[in-house]
Design a protein around this motif. Structure first.
Motif, PDB file in Angstrom:
ATOM      1  N   PRO A   1       0.837  -1.203   0.000  1.00 37.86           N
ATOM      2  CA  PRO A   1       0.000   0.000   0.000  1.00 37.86           C
ATOM      3  C   PRO A   1       0.870   1.250   0.000  1.00 37.86           C
ATOM      4  O   PRO A   1       1.823   1.343   0.775  1.00 37.86           O
TER       5      PRO A   1
ATOM      6  N   ASP B   1       0.861   5.783  -0.562  1.00 40.64           N
ATOM      7  CA  ASP B   1      -0.101   6.876  -0.419  1.00 40.64           C
ATOM      8  C   ASP B   1      -0.173   7.832  -1.600  1.00 40.64           C
ATOM      9  O   ASP B   1      -1.001   8.733  -1.605  1.00 40.64           O
ATOM     10  N   SER B   2       0.678   7.646  -2.623  1.00 43.25           N
ATOM     11  CA  SER B   2       0.574   8.552  -3.771  1.00 43.25           C
ATOM     12  C   SER B   2       0.675   7.781  -5.078  1.00 43.25           C
ATOM     13  O   SER B   2       1.249   6.686  -5.144  1.00 43.25           O
TER      14      SER B   2
ATOM     15  N   CYS C   1       3.407   4.848  -6.330  1.00 43.67           N
ATOM     16  CA  CYS C   1       2.859   3.611  -6.893  1.00 43.67           C
ATOM     17  C   CYS C   1       3.568   3.294  -8.220  1.00 43.67           C
ATOM     18  O   CYS C   1       4.031   2.165  -8.443  1.00 43.67           O
TER      19      CYS C   1
ATOM     20  N   THR D   1      -2.631   2.233  -4.339  1.00 39.79           N
ATOM     21  CA  THR D   1      -2.811   3.515  -3.653  1.00 39.79           C
ATOM     22  C   THR D   1      -4.305   3.812  -3.512  1.00 39.79           C
ATOM     23  O   THR D   1      -5.084   3.577  -4.431  1.00 39.79           O
ATOM     24  N   THR D   2      -4.693   4.282  -2.334  1.00 39.69           N
ATOM     25  CA  THR D   2      -6.109   4.560  -2.072  1.00 39.69           C
ATOM     26  C   THR D   2      -6.282   5.961  -1.485  1.00 39.69           C
ATOM     27  O   THR D   2      -5.321   6.563  -1.018  1.00 39.69           O
ATOM     28  N   THR D   3      -7.507   6.434  -1.506  1.00 40.28           N
ATOM     29  CA  THR D   3      -7.766   7.804  -1.037  1.00 40.28           C
ATOM     30  C   THR D   3      -7.659   7.904   0.484  1.00 40.28           C
ATOM     31  O   THR D   3      -6.992   8.792   1.010  1.00 40.28           O
ATOM     32  N   ASN D   4      -8.328   7.017   1.191  1.00 44.45           N
ATOM     33  CA  ASN D   4      -8.402   7.146   2.649  1.00 44.45           C
ATOM     34  C   ASN D   4      -7.592   6.097   3.407  1.00 44.45           C
ATOM     35  O   ASN D   4      -7.080   6.358   4.484  1.00 44.45           O
TER      36      ASN D   4
ATOM     37  N   THR E   1      -4.655   4.146   2.928  1.00 41.24           N
ATOM     38  CA  THR E   1      -3.216   4.051   3.158  1.00 41.24           C
ATOM     39  C   THR E   1      -2.742   5.033   4.229  1.00 41.24           C
ATOM     40  O   THR E   1      -1.887   4.712   5.052  1.00 41.24           O
ATOM     41  N   ARG E   2      -3.316   6.217   4.206  1.00 39.04           N
ATOM     42  CA  ARG E   2      -2.908   7.230   5.173  1.00 39.04           C
ATOM     43  C   ARG E   2      -3.123   6.721   6.602  1.00 39.04           C
ATOM     44  O   ARG E   2      -2.260   6.860   7.473  1.00 39.04           O
TER      45      ARG E   2
ATOM     46  N   TYR F   1      -0.527   4.028   7.576  1.00 38.33           N
ATOM     47  CA  TYR F   1       0.767   4.625   7.919  1.00 38.33           C
ATOM     48  C   TYR F   1       0.771   5.245   9.325  1.00 38.33           C
ATOM     49  O   TYR F   1       1.819   5.411   9.931  1.00 38.33           O
TER      50      TYR F   1
ATOM     51  N   ARG G   1       5.651  -3.361   5.965  1.00 36.30           N
ATOM     52  CA  ARG G   1       5.045  -2.463   4.959  1.00 36.30           C
ATOM     53  C   ARG G   1       4.403  -3.212   3.790  1.00 36.30           C
ATOM     54  O   ARG G   1       4.234  -2.655   2.709  1.00 36.30           O
TER      55      ARG G   1
END
Lengths: 237, 237
Positions: free
Chosen positions: A48, A50-51, A55, A101-104, A106-107, A110, A232
């Motif tokens: 996963p 975040d951008s 990716c 990568t996903t919108t909500n 992965t953040r 992390y 990770r």
């Protein structure tokens, strides 16, 4: 007796002590549903990120990898596939690495640190998730990815479903989020998809024609793999 | 059509645009209940402050003032009275200024800026609050003080009660918090106090013997004054 708590938004995660607890990362529409489907169908691992740029960069360096991610319901520019649990049948994904990568989602992933285990949970792998936690008998935090930090219904319902199982099997709680989520789950359970159709995220994703995807995500145990986040990477054991 | 939204915790308030909206500050156990009772019983005004030292300092400078606030269920050292809605009958409070410090409420109140009007709402002044908003027909944010930023049941239920009234009277929503809070309110409404007895804040305050206080706070319209926050003072009009 071990405790279960529900964190309704990543913006509230700092209020919870994660140290040595089992933390479940929840993003029902659709990151954790896609993760369960791809791993159950034989993906070697999921990375996963975040951008979109990260990716692409990781995908370029790794043979046998597939880059995937959406923005506003469409495959993001530069990536190969989307964020749908139906896009990864075994004949396609087996043995491969998915860089996602996903919108909500992965953040939030992390943000989780110090946990004993980090699990990825969705209705598709409900029982595998709940059974692992019941066997462990260690304090649990059910962490909802929500929508841009706003409370959302589908992640809360899944958290309620898991909490109910844990409370039946040796866990206790003193958390209003657990009270409310388990009560909502009892109301929604007889027809989950019908209940969820009224949620803001459902209405948002429906504009992109993703109703069938969301109906797919409401199936209990369709891809019942235990998913852990280690080094990770998301893997199944 | 004006919109209604519910913010479940001060830690989520930054996600909401408050500009020119009517914002209701909610701290049912017990700040906004005490505020409604004291003003309805004739207090001239209430000055909310966030520390015991500021409370003492303002009280010392102002004749006809009473300092009040609790920490852990007891009158805080150096203050004269507690944070109970039953402590301020008209024969005691009429014409006086109450300088009040609370654990969760004041901090949230200080965070609200840019609003058209700021109201203080509780079950004790439910109808006055809802009727003002219905007359205004301006976007509404119902802001829960919660408990140290954690989601709580009683503030959410009050927000659900107000939201339901607004939705019946010209307002719309697309907010999962409103969906859930109105649904919970429907379940709780037949016997609010019984329902709330299971909440974490109720259990916490019960340890200080405050059950009767919380039962008092569950009475609908017992002190039905419209409370507005203007020039750093809470007043009724």
């Amino acid at each position: 007796m071990p405790k279960v708590e529900i964190c309704l938004s990543p913006a509230l995660l700092h209020l919870y002590d994660l140290e040595n607890k089992n933390v479940v990362f929840i993003d029902v529409f659709r990151a954790t549903s896609t993760i369960a489907a791809a791993l159950h169908n034989g993906a070697k691992q999921i990375i996963p990120v975040d951008s979109v740029s990260e990716c692409i960069s990781i995908g370029a360096q790794m043979s046998g990898s597939i880059t995937a991610g959406e923005r506003d319901g469409k495959v993001a520019d530069g990536l190969q596939h989307g964020n749908s649990p139906t896009e990864y049948p075994s004949e396609f994904i087996e043995g491969k690495t998915l860089v996602l990568t996903t919108t909500n989602g992965t953040r939030l992933l992390y943000m989780i640190s110090g946990a004993k285990n980090i699990l990825s949970g969705s209705f598709l792998n409900f029982s595998a998730t709940a059974q692992f936690l019941i066997k462990e008998q260690v304090d649990v935090i059910l962490a909802c990815a929500s929508w841009k930090d706003r409370f959302n219904l589908e992640d809360t319902l899944f958290a309620g479903a898991v909490a109910e199982e844990l409370l039946k099997n040796g866990y206790e709680h003193n958390c209003d989020s657990v009270r409310v989520a388990t009560q909502l789950w009892k109301i929604a359970q007889p027809n989950l998809f019908d209940y969820i159709k009224d949620s803001s995220h459902f209405l948002r994703l429906s504009k992109f024609g993703l109703q069938a995807d969301m109906e797919y995500c409401c199936q209990i145990d369709k891809h019942n793999a235990l998913v852990l986040y280690e080094d990770r990477k998301l893997i199944t054991k």
